[in-house]
Enzyme design. Structure first.
Site, mmCIF file in Angstrom:
data_model
loop_
_atom_site.group_PDB
_atom_site.id
_atom_site.type_symbol
_atom_site.label_atom_id
_atom_site.label_comp_id
_atom_site.label_asym_id
_atom_site.label_seq_id
_atom_site.Cartn_x
_atom_site.Cartn_y
_atom_site.Cartn_z
ATOM 1 N N GLU A 98 0.837 -1.198 0.000
ATOM 2 C CA GLU A 98 0.000 0.000 0.000
ATOM 3 C C GLU A 98 0.873 1.250 0.000
ATOM 4 O O GLU A 98 1.939 1.282 0.613
ATOM 5 C CB GLU A 98 -0.930 -0.014 1.209
ATOM 6 N N CYS A 357 -0.901 6.040 10.039
ATOM 7 C CA CYS A 357 0.363 5.424 10.452
ATOM 8 C C CYS A 357 0.095 4.065 11.067
ATOM 9 O O CYS A 357 -0.750 3.925 11.954
ATOM 10 C CB CYS A 357 1.029 6.273 11.529
HETATM 11 N N1 SAH Z 1 9.216 1.021 10.145
HETATM 12 C C1 SAH Z 1 9.385 2.403 10.322
HETATM 13 C C2 SAH Z 1 8.483 3.238 9.434
HETATM 14 C C3 SAH Z 1 7.060 2.801 9.251
HETATM 15 S S1 SAH Z 1 5.951 3.066 10.558
HETATM 16 C C4 SAH Z 1 9.209 2.788 11.782
HETATM 17 O O1 SAH Z 1 8.715 1.981 12.537
HETATM 18 O O2 SAH Z 1 9.596 3.894 12.129
HETATM 19 C C5 SAH Z 1 5.768 4.835 10.667
HETATM 20 C C6 SAH Z 1 5.413 5.323 12.061
HETATM 21 O O3 SAH Z 1 4.081 4.887 12.429
HETATM 22 C C7 SAH Z 1 6.331 4.788 13.145
HETATM 23 O O4 SAH Z 1 6.705 5.802 14.026
HETATM 24 C C8 SAH Z 1 5.459 3.764 13.834
HETATM 25 O O5 SAH Z 1 5.859 3.506 15.139
HETATM 26 C C9 SAH Z 1 4.112 4.416 13.761
HETATM 27 N N2 SAH Z 1 3.001 3.499 13.993
HETATM 28 C C10 SAH Z 1 2.962 2.172 13.773
HETATM 29 N N3 SAH Z 1 1.753 1.679 14.106
HETATM 30 C C11 SAH Z 1 1.011 2.712 14.544
HETATM 31 C C12 SAH Z 1 -0.340 2.848 14.999
HETATM 32 N N4 SAH Z 1 -1.156 1.804 15.066
HETATM 33 N N5 SAH Z 1 -0.766 4.076 15.356
HETATM 34 C C13 SAH Z 1 0.048 5.147 15.272
HETATM 35 N N6 SAH Z 1 1.319 5.089 14.829
HETATM 36 C C14 SAH Z 1 1.805 3.884 14.474
#
Ligand code: SAH
Ligand code: SF4
Length: 364
Positions: A98, A357
């Site tokens: 996605e 996110c």
């Molecule tokens: N793998 C990388 C980038 C992708 S996730 C990382 O973890 O940084 C992008 C951001 O979204 C990260 O900060 C992650 O912790 C956050 N994230 C993941 N799941 C989430 C959720 N359910 N709600 C809010 N933020 C989330």
């Protein structure tokens, strides 16, 4: 030659493309023209209409030995407020990823994936919950940006007659965040190769200062980024200010402990002179208290830093709740007033279409 065995043109830098044309005994002028068709005109075929200035024999060879690795979209979904569009893209091997387009006031940002799934297993993340399938190639990463750029361009009124008009368009894609599916520093080489292609000033010309890579805290990758002095923005997902707290949310914290991670971040900022964005997913009752805010303030003391607070988005595999806006504001106030630490609360976008996110997953 089977389609997938052919050279994907989106895997090539401008220099790679030139070298390939020299190997074929074609003029480098044609390579430059092809590059313009790929990234300025956003061509979608090798036809004479799409590439009028390329001789037929060049186009025939391209059609026989290469491919335009555009990713077909199985589904495009718009959020009800119209600000977010999610693309479910099909890969050659039948896997899917996605990509998300987000419209904010005065800017458009594409959120790009780097892997099918993710091996890091963060408990609150839908991508982590699906496990790891494979890395994306550089061409598959570039193709996501090309797709979003084409989608923006085709929705841009009025149509201009110049086939190279994309570049001049006010609807050009200018911002990219590597925050989609996957851990970009777990696929370092392909991600950096893709960024080199996306940054090429004769192509999509994305400014390094408008590219942000987010990592869960892959220490070797952070140190390599510092060594290579890559001028992109770095975001590090923190979520907790103690090793035990972090380990409960981010399993890979056991492999790359918090102390070592902070040492790597310090090295990164000292080597590059750049601040780091620290991401903090706000989960009600877990990591959103005044004590948590003070702990993160202490942890980041003396570091060039900005905190990005992200209220938890719902996923099927985790039943935490997002922090309320008032509590998020209180958290921010502590960071600002007691630690002079700037922070933002991420605007919630695309939650109704699971494009927020951490909500991206194969099943969409
Ligand atoms: N793998 C990388 C980038 C992708 S996730 C990382 O973890 O940084 C992008 C951001 O979204 C990260 O900060 C992650 O912790 C956050 N994230 C993941 N799941 C989430 C959720 N359910 N709600 C809010 N933020 C989330
Ligand atoms: Fe992977 Fe990032 Fe999701 Fe963690 S938050 S599972 S590192 S995509």
């Amino acid at each position: 030659m089977s389609t997938s065995a052919r050279l994907n043109l989106y895997d090539l830098t401008r220099e790679d493309l030139r070298a390939q044309f020299v190997r074929w005994d074609f003029s480098p002028v044609h390579a430059a023209r092809l590059w313009n068709y790929l990234y300025l005109a956003l061509a979608d075929s090798f036809s004479a209409e799409a590439m009028p200035e390329l001789p037929e024999k060049v186009r025939r060879r391209l059609a026989a030995e290469t491919r335009l690795g555009l990713l077909p979209t199985a589904r495009e979904t718009d959020s009800s407020d119209g600000f977010t569009r999610k693309y479910l893209m099909t890969l050659d091997d039948g896997e899917a990823i996605e990509t998300v387009l987000m419209r904010f006031t005065g800017r458009v940002t594409a959120c790009i994936s780097s892997q099918v799934g993710c091996a890091m297993g963060c408990v609150f993340c839908a991508t982590g919950q699906m496990g790891f399938t494979r890395n994306l190639t550089a061409g598959e990463i570039v193709a996501q940006a090309v797709h979003v750029a084409r989608s923006l361009h085709s929705s841009a009124p009025p149509k201009q007659s110049n086939p190279l008009c994309y570049f001049a368009s006010a609807h050009r894609l200018r911002n990219i965040v590597l925050m989609g599916m996957g851990e970009p520093l777990h696929n370092y080489d392909s991600v950096m190769h893709a960024i080199d292609i996306l940054r090429d000033e004769a192509g999509l010309a994305l400014g390094a200062e408008r590219i942000t890579l987010s990592t869960v805290g892959v220490i070797p990758g952070i140190l390599r980024l510092a060594r290579e002095q890559r001028p992109i923005n770095l975001a590090v997902s923190l979520h907790a200010a103690t090793q035990a707290g972090r380990g409960a949310l981010v399993p890979v914290a056991k492999r790359w402990p918090l102390d070592d991670l902070m040492a790597a971040c310090r090295t990164y900022s000292e080597t590059t002179g750049r601040k780091i964005f620290y991401e903090w997913t706000l989960i009600e009752g877990k990591n959103d208290s005044a004590a948590d805010a003070r702990a993160v303030g202490e942890l980041l003391r003396g570091l060039p830093a900005q905190v990005n607070l992200i209220p938890l988005n719902p996923t099927t595999g985790y039943d935490g709740a997002p922090t309320h806006t008032t509590a998020a504001k209180a958290f921010q106030r502590i960071l600002a007033e007691e630690f002079k630490l700037p922070s933002t609360v991420r605007q919630r976008r695309g939650i109704d279409i699971a494009a927020g996110c951490g909500q991206l997953a194969f099943a969409g």
